[in-house]
Structure formats: C-alpha cells, structure tokens
Design a protein around this motif. Structure first.
Motif, mmCIF file in Angstrom:
data_model
loop_
_atom_site.group_PDB
_atom_site.id
_atom_site.type_symbol
_atom_site.label_atom_id
_atom_site.label_comp_id
_atom_site.label_asym_id
_atom_site.label_seq_id
_atom_site.Cartn_x
_atom_site.Cartn_y
_atom_site.Cartn_z
ATOM 1 N N TYR A 74 0.830 -1.208 0.000
ATOM 2 C CA TYR A 74 0.000 0.000 0.000
ATOM 3 C C TYR A 74 0.865 1.258 0.000
ATOM 4 O O TYR A 74 0.657 2.170 -0.819
ATOM 5 C CB TYR A 74 -0.932 -0.018 1.220
ATOM 6 N N PHE A 75 1.814 1.318 0.926
ATOM 7 C CA PHE A 75 2.646 2.520 1.016
ATOM 8 C C PHE A 75 3.531 2.687 -0.216
ATOM 9 O O PHE A 75 3.797 3.809 -0.645
ATOM 10 C CB PHE A 75 3.477 2.493 2.298
ATOM 11 N N LYS A 76 3.974 1.578 -0.804
ATOM 12 C CA LYS A 76 4.730 1.667 -2.054
ATOM 13 C C LYS A 76 3.834 2.240 -3.155
ATOM 14 O O LYS A 76 4.265 3.105 -3.933
ATOM 15 C CB LYS A 76 5.215 0.261 -2.454
ATOM 16 N N GLY A 119 -5.938 1.728 11.348
ATOM 17 C CA GLY A 119 -6.899 2.673 11.909
ATOM 18 C C GLY A 119 -6.748 4.055 11.310
ATOM 19 O O GLY A 119 -7.742 4.722 10.982
ATOM 20 N N LEU A 120 -5.506 4.504 11.135
ATOM 21 C CA LEU A 120 -5.249 5.811 10.521
ATOM 22 C C LEU A 120 -5.718 5.844 9.073
ATOM 23 O O LEU A 120 -6.286 6.839 8.605
ATOM 24 C CB LEU A 120 -3.747 6.131 10.585
ATOM 25 N N ILE A 121 -5.477 4.753 8.346
ATOM 26 C CA ILE A 121 -5.857 4.696 6.934
ATOM 27 C C ILE A 121 -7.382 4.675 6.788
ATOM 28 O O ILE A 121 -7.960 5.377 5.951
ATOM 29 C CB ILE A 121 -5.235 3.463 6.254
ATOM 30 N N THR A 122 -8.053 3.877 7.619
ATOM 31 C CA THR A 122 -9.503 3.719 7.472
ATOM 32 C C THR A 122 -10.285 4.926 7.991
ATOM 33 O O THR A 122 -11.435 5.132 7.599
ATOM 34 C CB THR A 122 -10.001 2.457 8.206
ATOM 35 N N LYS A 123 -9.654 5.718 8.825
ATOM 36 C CA LYS A 123 -10.341 6.864 9.438
ATOM 37 C C LYS A 123 -10.836 7.849 8.385
ATOM 38 O O LYS A 123 -11.889 8.469 8.532
ATOM 39 C CB LYS A 123 -9.398 7.562 10.414
ATOM 40 N N ASP A 124 -10.072 7.987 7.313
ATOM 41 C CA ASP A 124 -10.402 8.973 6.289
ATOM 42 C C ASP A 124 -11.029 8.345 5.044
ATOM 43 O O ASP A 124 -11.009 8.948 3.965
ATOM 44 C CB ASP A 124 -9.142 9.752 5.895
ATOM 45 N N THR A 175 -9.318 0.286 -1.931
ATOM 46 C CA THR A 175 -8.150 -0.518 -1.578
ATOM 47 C C THR A 175 -8.616 -1.541 -0.549
ATOM 48 O O THR A 175 -9.230 -1.177 0.458
ATOM 49 C CB THR A 175 -7.012 0.323 -0.988
ATOM 50 N N ALA A 176 -8.332 -2.812 -0.815
ATOM 51 C CA ALA A 176 -8.709 -3.879 0.114
ATOM 52 C C ALA A 176 -7.457 -4.551 0.642
ATOM 53 O O ALA A 176 -6.617 -5.010 -0.132
ATOM 54 C CB ALA A 176 -9.614 -4.894 -0.582
ATOM 55 N N PHE A 177 -7.327 -4.569 1.965
ATOM 56 C CA PHE A 177 -6.188 -5.190 2.637
ATOM 57 C C PHE A 177 -6.596 -6.612 3.022
ATOM 58 O O PHE A 177 -7.423 -6.813 3.909
ATOM 59 C CB PHE A 177 -5.805 -4.399 3.892
ATOM 60 N N GLY A 214 -7.299 2.534 -4.540
ATOM 61 C CA GLY A 214 -8.204 3.654 -4.321
ATOM 62 C C GLY A 214 -8.046 4.276 -2.952
ATOM 63 O O GLY A 214 -7.388 3.723 -2.058
ATOM 64 N N VAL A 215 -8.672 5.426 -2.770
ATOM 65 C CA VAL A 215 -8.551 6.145 -1.494
ATOM 66 C C VAL A 215 -9.905 6.374 -0.813
ATOM 67 O O VAL A 215 -9.949 6.633 0.386
ATOM 68 C CB VAL A 215 -7.848 7.509 -1.691
ATOM 69 N N LYS A 216 -11.002 6.259 -1.557
ATOM 70 C CA LYS A 216 -12.294 6.583 -0.966
ATOM 71 C C LYS A 216 -12.865 5.451 -0.120
ATOM 72 O O LYS A 216 -13.578 5.691 0.853
ATOM 73 C CB LYS A 216 -13.297 6.950 -2.074
ATOM 74 N N ILE A 217 -12.558 4.198 -0.498
ATOM 75 C CA ILE A 217 -13.138 3.031 0.168
ATOM 76 C C ILE A 217 -12.021 2.095 0.596
ATOM 77 O O ILE A 217 -11.069 1.859 -0.159
ATOM 78 C CB ILE A 217 -14.083 2.269 -0.782
ATOM 79 N N THR A 218 -12.129 1.544 1.811
ATOM 80 C CA THR A 218 -11.195 0.510 2.256
ATOM 81 C C THR A 218 -11.969 -0.716 2.716
ATOM 82 O O THR A 218 -13.070 -0.608 3.260
ATOM 83 C CB THR A 218 -10.294 0.988 3.413
#
Length: 449
Positions: A25-27, A105-110, A141-143, A159-163
């Motif tokens: 993800y970070f890459k 948690g930080l990623i999903t918060k937004d 983005t699905a983890f 993507g950034v809108k949905i996790t």
C-alpha cells in the motif's frame, strides 16, 4: 499523526501476510518502503521484485541512511521479540512507532471502511468483497490477509475513498478501526494466550460491534449474541441463500434480502462455509448500494484465496488441496468440504499445528477434528511467536486421535510418507511454514502420477 508528512515506511516483520499488504500500500502511494524479516519467503521475494528493500539480519547498520526521525514511520508486528536490536534502536531514538492495527486505523479513518470480523472466514469474505467492489469500478483498496488468486497479491486496488479490512481480534487490533459497514462471521474461542477466557473474547467482539451505531449496517450469523441483520444459508435470516444447488461444480443460488430477491448467483469456491462468506460479502455490497449485476459478476469471477482450499492437483486419479486452517472449527470446515466433494474417496490430511498455546487450549477439539480423516500425518508444532510449553507437543496430540492410520512426521521425511499413502485425496493443513512446502509436495505428487 499525518501520513502525508511521512516519506519513508520501515516495517519490522515485513514478510508477514498482514504487514506485507501495508508495505504494498505505502509503495503504491509513493512512499519509500524498506524492512526486516527473519527469513526469506515467497512473499518477501515478491516484495523485493516490486522494488522494496528487505534484509534478513537484525542489524541497525542495514536500515537505509535516509530513514530519519523526521520523515519515517516504523510499523511493528506483535511477533517482534522485545530484545530485537532494530526495534530498540527506533525506540531509543524516539521514532514514530505504530502497530499494524494502529496504522490501519489511521488509513480507514479517512475512508469509507468495510470491516470484516470473526475468528474464521475473514480473509475469504474480505477477498470476495474487495473483488466485487474493485470489479464494479469502485475507488477501493482492500487489505487482505491472504493472496487473492485473481491478483496474485494481498492488496486489491489502489483507491482512497473506500477501504476493505480484516478486523482482527488478535491483540484486540480491531478496536483501532473506524468501520462504516461491518460483519462478524464467527466468535469461537481463540487466542486464549491473549484473552484468557472465551468470555473475554466475546466482550471484545461486543465492543467492536458497538462501533457500528446503525445496526442495519452490521451483519451477523444467526447464532451470535449481537444486534444486527442476520445472514444464513438455507435458514431463516434477513439475508438468506435459498434454492442452493451445484451445477457444473459451481454453487448456484438465490438470495432473499429484506427488499428483493437476487436470482441465480454463481460462486465457485467449495464448501458451505465459503457460501456463507459469500453471503456476508453480498449483504455488505448490497447495503452499500451496488447493483445486482455488479455483485453477480464479482462473485462469478472470484478465484479464491491462496491456501484457502486451494487446488494444487485436480485429476481423476489424484486431488491435492492446500488450506490455511489452524483452528478445530476450520479443520472441520475442510473435512466437510472434502466429504461433500469426494464422498467415496480416501483422504490423507497432513497437519502442522500452529502455536503451543492454541494446541494446549484446544487439544481435545483438534483430536476430534483430525480423527475424522482416513489418515493423518502430523508435523511438529510451528511455534511462531511462542516458546515451547512443557508437555505440549505433537506426540500428545497424536495420542488423543483415534484414526486407524496416524503417524508423526517431519519435513525431512514428509514427502516420502505422503508418496507411500494410497489416499486419493491429500490435504495439507496449517498456518505455519507448511505453506512453503506446497510446491515441493505438488511436484513430487505429479512425478509419482
């Protein structure tokens, strides 16, 4: 903390299935990613090929020079020992250090977050849902806690809108998440080394479920003591699969929802437990507002998760299946799926127990589950993060099993033991490093046949 202000991400335990999808993800979003792991694996090889620097020696000098306190996030896995030199270097020098769950948690918060909780079924359910959303064109983005066959990756989309995330109960990790829609697939006792009692695990799930204020956006099985919409297969529920049949080796079924009926959905993964996982994904996707055609397309094209009832060999003479099952309930699910598909064939199970504490806590249940197979080869316990516990070993487990054919094995003689069996169906089971042997076992079986 603001992830936008971070240039570098360093992961200790980068080769873990959960850590590696964060690395990917970070890459993907442009960070410089590096990390340490104890041993090389297929996963670390794939990460290195993608441009991520990884080393396998606990050595502070191998940390990239430009990873400094101002611009680096350090992510650790709970399995890292307290005496780890690199971890202590980051601690001493006051780097920002977060657990994987905190970072999720930080990623999903937004984002709009789908969270999949439960002691079993998280990975497959998350994979199905992530695939449905991605195929529908959603910005997702699905983890995923396993390698999704469709993508050869444990990360779907960028993507950034949905996790989509697995809400892991281990170490109460799921309490860091910010879910908008969630499900709980099961609440069996597990991780008693962390929780102590099954009541404590249940209380943790209740706390997670409380994060969903609108209970029409929380999906549960009919047997759970939670408030939410129920999901079931061939049973009364808010979302229920009915008219289930098998056509050309694929499940075909209808879904009754509170407002409509979805007809003739197709899903190829074997086992009623996987059909239940699909139902959870359908309920969440429908609630989000996806069209039936998009859901049907995603279900029909989902190829499964590596090491989740993964076919390695599928011929008239021999079938070889590999599965990650490491809890008695999961082993039962494997057995029932094999029995449904191959009712008259002899089945050999090769099992590697995972964790001394789990083996001790569920010894009778493991023995009962494994005793259902015609033959069993039992490997030594894979310790993962644990030290040995006196008296807890595979010999003890073997003594409690009732199979006519059962024996201890080790990695050195495992291939020979498998080849000497006349079983027509072979399943390798376990969450340890048995997964690294699958290719070798498959090759040997192909040569034999």
């Amino acid at each position: 903390m603001n992830l936008n202000q971070i240039d570098n991400v360093y992961l200790i335990g980068i080769g873990g299935i959960g850590m590696s999808n964060l690395a990917r993800y970070f890459k993907n979003i442009g960070k410089q990613v590096s990390g340490y792991d104890k041993t090389p694996t297929t996963l670390t090889t794939e990460l290195i090929k993608s441009g991520i620097e990884i080393h396998f020696e606990d050595n502070v000098d191998l940390i990239p020079e430009n990873f400094n306190i101002e611009n680096t996030l350090v992510i650790i896995t709970p399995a890292v020992p307290a005496k780890h030199e690199e971890w202590n270097y980051f601690l001493t020098n006051n780097f920002i250090i977060k657990k994987r769950a905190e970072v999720l948690g930080l990623i999903t918060k937004d984002s709009f977050c789908f969270a999949v909780a439960g002691t079993h079924g998280k990975t497959t359910t998350s994979g199905i849902l992530g695939h449905i959303l991605y195929e529908s064109g959603a910005d997702v983005t699905a983890f995923i806690g396993g390698i999704v066959e469709n993508y050869n990756s444990n990360l779907i989309g960028s993507g950034v809108k949905i996790t989509v995330v697995e809400a892991d109960e281990f170490d109460r990790s799921f309490l860091h998440l910010h879910p908008d829609i969630a499900c709980v697939t099961s609440m069996d006792a597990d991780h008693l080394d962390i929780y102590g009692t099954s009541d404590a695990i249940e209380a943790s799930f209740v706390e997670f479920a409380a994060k969903i204020k609108d209970k029409s956006k929380l999906f549960i099985t009919t047997d759970l003591p939670l408030e939410g919409l129920t999901v079931a297969v061939n049973d009364a529920a808010d979302y229920q699969a009915v008219n289930v049949r098998i056509e050309d080796g694929v499940y075909v079924f209808d879904v009754v929802t509170p407002t409509e009926i979805l007809k003739d959905l197709k899903f190829a993964l074997p086992g009623r437990h996987n059909l239940m996982n699909a139902m959870m994904a359908i309920a969440m996707a429908k609630t989000y507002g996806l069209e039936t055609t998009a859901i049907a397309n995603g279900l029909a094209t989902f190829k499964g998760i590596r090491r989740r009832f993964s076919y390695q060999i599928k011929s008239e003479a021999l079938t070889y299946i590999d599965d990650y099952a490491h809890h008695p309930t999961e082993i039962d699910a494997v057995y029932h799926a094999v029995s449904e598909l191959y009712p008259s064939k002899k089945v050999l199970a090769v099992f590697q127990p995972h964790l001394f504490s789990r083996t001790r806590d569920f010894i009778e249940d493991f023995a009962s589950s494994l005793s259902k197979f015609d033959e069993v080869l039992l490997l030594d316990i894979y310790p993962a993060r644990e030290l040995p516990i006196e008296g807890v070993d595979s010999t003890w487990l073997l003594s409690k099993m009732t199979n006519d054919k059962k024996e201890l094995s080790n990695k050195e003689n495992l291939i020979g033991a498998i080849l000497s069996s006349d079983a027509e169906v072979i399943v390798t089971i376990g969450a340890g490093d048995i997964g690294e042997m699958v290719g070798t076992i498959k090759e040997a079986l192909n040569e034999k046949n």
